[in-house]
Design an enzyme around this catalytic site. Structure first.
Site, PDB file in Angstrom:
ATOM      1  N   ALA A   1      66.726  35.854  54.069  1.00  0.00           N
ATOM      2  CA  ALA A   1      67.298  36.688  53.001  1.00  0.00           C
ATOM      3  C   ALA A   1      66.295  36.857  51.869  1.00  0.00           C
ATOM      4  O   ALA A   1      66.159  37.941  51.284  1.00  0.00           O
ATOM      5  CB  ALA A   1      68.592  36.056  52.477  1.00  0.00           C
ATOM      6  N   ARG A   2      65.574  35.801  51.571  1.00  0.00           N
ATOM      7  CA  ARG A   2      64.562  35.860  50.516  1.00  0.00           C
ATOM      8  C   ARG A   2      63.433  36.818  50.895  1.00  0.00           C
ATOM      9  O   ARG A   2      62.923  37.558  50.055  1.00  0.00           O
ATOM     10  CB  ARG A   2      64.005  34.464  50.240  1.00  0.00           C
TER      11      ARG A   2
ATOM     12  N   ARG B   1      78.958  31.876  50.842  1.00  0.00           N
ATOM     13  CA  ARG B   1      80.188  31.090  50.763  1.00  0.00           C
ATOM     14  C   ARG B   1      80.112  30.065  49.641  1.00  0.00           C
ATOM     15  O   ARG B   1      81.129  29.498  49.236  1.00  0.00           O
ATOM     16  CB  ARG B   1      80.435  30.397  52.105  1.00  0.00           C
TER      17      ARG B   1
ATOM     18  N   ARG C   1      69.393  24.395  62.244  1.00  0.00           N
ATOM     19  CA  ARG C   1      69.882  25.528  63.023  1.00  0.00           C
ATOM     20  C   ARG C   1      69.106  25.729  64.326  1.00  0.00           C
ATOM     21  O   ARG C   1      69.680  26.187  65.334  1.00  0.00           O
ATOM     22  CB  ARG C   1      69.834  26.812  62.200  1.00  0.00           C
TER      23      ARG C   1
ATOM     24  N   LYS D   1      67.787  39.614  63.704  1.00  0.00           N
ATOM     25  CA  LYS D   1      67.758  39.272  65.124  1.00  0.00           C
ATOM     26  C   LYS D   1      67.977  37.765  65.290  1.00  0.00           C
ATOM     27  O   LYS D   1      67.670  36.986  64.380  1.00  0.00           O
ATOM     28  CB  LYS D   1      66.443  39.755  65.747  1.00  0.00           C
TER      29      LYS D   1
ATOM     30  N   HIS E   1      76.615  36.227  63.296  1.00  0.00           N
ATOM     31  CA  HIS E   1      76.301  37.655  63.294  1.00  0.00           C
ATOM     32  C   HIS E   1      77.426  38.514  63.849  1.00  0.00           C
ATOM     33  O   HIS E   1      77.769  39.562  63.282  1.00  0.00           O
ATOM     34  CB  HIS E   1      75.030  37.920  64.102  1.00  0.00           C
TER      35      HIS E   1
END
Length: 326
Positions: free
Chosen positions: A16-17, A37, A165, A97, A79
């Site tokens: 995101a950054r 969130r 992750r 992706k 996603h």
């Protein structure tokens, strides 16, 4: 749509950054809002990048009529649901992706987008990097003759952490979906549709692939090989092999700035720099498509996204990796 396309980002992680930095480079784009969130994370992210709005839930961002397009920057496993939410809200989407965890999820999201007439594109930013475009032009011009093969790799040593992750199956972890998608996407881009797949892997203690190699046969001719690894640092390069020579995409092959052509005339290096961190080019494509009223990108069509997901499904079937709920 106003002069500047107003972007909203779902998620506040590293990717995101990267996109937020790219948005700041463009005159016709504006980071308008960010959602997490964790409301405090959203507020901090918005403050850092100058976004006028932040939201403590994804639903709040999607309900904001000022948001023109949404970038999904959450972990892989989220996603699918977020794509469906964005499309249902009528928000155009750039989704990081892999588009979804598998082809079944991807097909559902794509069918809904087409039925609702909502623009959706997978964020396969490599397709838009100037050097990749230049490499396609060189191949099309016959610099290495008819293309017959491709080899590409992407690997680094990631210390094992079951909650991270990349190793967590509940988050869509594993080398293939995270980084193996890059060699696969290059093979698909240069050699076209895939007709046969052979894969092998080393699966780690958390049940995800930590090293995977695959060989692909392409429908229109040619064979490609890809390697991805969370256990070793690979060269991060790609080589295209034709009847008359080779074309090398120097490291990092997902955003190279140098190409080397080697044929009967000899070798020559070609510099093809990109601006910023390289993410601006996919943003420019989304903005262009939205202004033109397109529902899909002709350079990153949804059929290609679905084909890549189907290929990764088959690779995972062969190596025995499944995600919760599959």
């Amino acid at each position: 749509m106003q002069d500047r396309v107003r972007w909203g980002i779902l998620g506040t992680g590293g990717i995101a950054r990267q996109l937020a930095q790219a948005l700041a480079e463009l005159d016709d784009a504006l980071l308008y809002g960010v959602a997490s969130r964790d409301a405090a994370k959203a507020a901090a992210f918005a403050g850092e990048f100058g976004a006028p709005r932040h939201y403590g839930s994804y639903a709040d961002l999607l309900a904001d009529p000022q948001i023109d397009v949404v970038y999904i920057a959450t972990p892989h496993a989220q996603h699918h649901a977020l794509l469906l939410d964005c499309i249902a809200a009528g928000k155009p989407v750039l989704c990081e992706k892999p588009f979804t965890l598998n082809a079944r999820q991807g097909a559902e999201a794509i069918a809904l987008a087409r039925a609702r007439g909502v623009f959706v594109m997978e964020a396969m930013w490599t397709r838009f990097i100037p050097a990749i475009v230049a490499a396609q032009d060189l191949v099309a011009a016959g610099e290495i003759g008819r293309l017959q093969g491709l080899q590409a790799d992407f690997g680094f040593c990631q210390p094992f952490d079951a909650q991270h992750r990349t190793f967590n199956p509940a988050l869509g972890g594993g080398a293939l979906l995270d980084i193996g998608i890059y060699p696969l996407a290059l093979a698909q881009l240069f050699l076209g549709p895939i007709s046969a797949i052979s894969a092998q892997a080393e699966v780690g203690q958390s049940g995800v692939d930590e090293q995977t190699s695959f060989s692909l046969r392409h429908r229109d001719g040619g064979i490609s090989q890809g390697l991805c690894s969370l256990r070793s640092r690979t060269p991060w390069e790609a080589t295209l092999m034709g009847e008359r020579g080779t074309l090398r995409l120097h490291s990092p092959m997902f955003k190279p700035e140098r190409l080397t052509v080697h044929n009967e005339q000899g070798s020559r290096e070609i510099a093809v720099p990109h601006l910023g961190n390289g993410y601006r080019y996919e943003v420019e494509e989304v903005n262009r498509c939205l202004r033109a009223g397109l529902r899909e990108s002709p350079r990153m069509p949804l059929d290609d996204t679905l084909a890549a997901l189907a290929a990764m499904d088959e690779i995972r079937r062969q190596i025995g990796v499944r995600y919760p709920g599959e």
